[in-house]
Structure formats: C-alpha cells, structure tokens
Design a protein around this motif. Sequence first.
Motif, short mmCIF file in Angstrom:
data_model
loop_
_atom_site.label_atom_id
_atom_site.label_comp_id
_atom_site.label_asym_id
_atom_site.label_seq_id
_atom_site.Cartn_x
_atom_site.Cartn_y
_atom_site.Cartn_z
N THR A 1 58.90 -35.68 46.62
CA THR A 1 59.59 -36.42 45.56
C THR A 1 58.66 -37.01 44.51
O THR A 1 59.10 -37.35 43.42
N GLY A 2 57.40 -37.20 44.87
CA GLY A 2 56.46 -37.85 43.97
C GLY A 2 56.55 -39.37 44.02
O GLY A 2 55.85 -40.06 43.28
N LEU A 3 57.40 -39.90 44.89
CA LEU A 3 57.61 -41.35 44.97
C LEU A 3 57.66 -41.81 46.43
O LEU A 3 58.01 -41.04 47.32
N PRO A 4 57.35 -43.09 46.67
CA PRO A 4 57.49 -43.63 48.02
C PRO A 4 58.96 -43.90 48.34
O PRO A 4 59.77 -44.06 47.43
N ARG B 1 55.99 -45.40 57.18
CA ARG B 1 55.28 -44.39 56.37
C ARG B 1 56.01 -44.26 55.03
O ARG B 1 56.75 -43.31 54.82
N VAL B 2 55.78 -45.20 54.12
CA VAL B 2 56.50 -45.19 52.84
C VAL B 2 56.21 -43.93 52.03
O VAL B 2 56.98 -43.56 51.16
N ASP B 3 55.11 -43.24 52.36
CA ASP B 3 54.76 -42.01 51.64
C ASP B 3 55.29 -40.76 52.34
O ASP B 3 54.92 -39.64 51.99
N LYS B 4 56.17 -40.95 53.29
CA LYS B 4 56.71 -39.86 54.11
C LYS B 4 57.21 -38.67 53.27
O LYS B 4 57.02 -37.52 53.64
N ALA C 1 61.58 -44.74 56.45
CA ALA C 1 60.14 -44.56 56.28
C ALA C 1 59.40 -44.65 57.60
O ALA C 1 58.36 -44.00 57.77
N ARG D 1 56.62 -38.45 49.77
CA ARG D 1 55.95 -38.49 48.46
C ARG D 1 55.59 -37.09 47.97
O ARG D 1 55.72 -36.78 46.79
N LYS D 2 55.18 -36.21 48.87
CA LYS D 2 54.80 -34.85 48.47
C LYS D 2 55.99 -34.12 47.83
O LYS D 2 55.84 -33.42 46.85
#
Length: 90
Positions: free
Chosen positions: A50-53, A42-45, A39, A47-48
């Motif tokens: 996979t939909g998950l952190p 950036r845990v939301d790296k 990450a 997310r776009k």
Amino acid sequence: GITNQRETLLAWNAKTGIPYHHAIVWDDVRTSGIARMLANNRVDKFRKQTGLPLASYFSGTKVRWLIDNVPQLRQDLNDKDARQHVRFGT
C-alpha cells in the motif's frame, strides 16, 4: 456540494437510500484499536503493498467498526435477501 473527504466512509441501504449510520470521516480515530489488532505490532505489515502503515484512516477499519457497532447493518449483512442492498462507499 460534494467534496473529497479522503477515506470518509458511508454505509447505506441501496433499496431505501437510508444510511445505516453517520459517515465516519477520514481522520476519525475510533477504529484505531482495529488497526492495531490487524497490525499485530507491525504497523508496516502492508506497507510494501500500500505504501502506507496500517492506521485508522483506512476504509477497511471503518467497515469493520460499522459491522461490529451498527445492529441493523449487521442484521442486513446476515440476511440473504437484505444483503444485496447493502452498500459501502468513500
């Protein structure tokens, strides 16, 4: 019986049928450090996509942990002939 354990992961040798290690269950946190490293704060790296952190419950972090910590698995993956028998499954 068989049950759905979400992202529980097992690595085994398809030729012998013997697992390389015990299954790593979906909520095991030993791979948290790998997830944090991926990450890079950036845990939301992803997310776009996979939909998950990024988190330790993903199978990829468990595969990395097994390769890093199970000598026989690592040895087989580095051997051209043995590599064809290595399997990972969830």
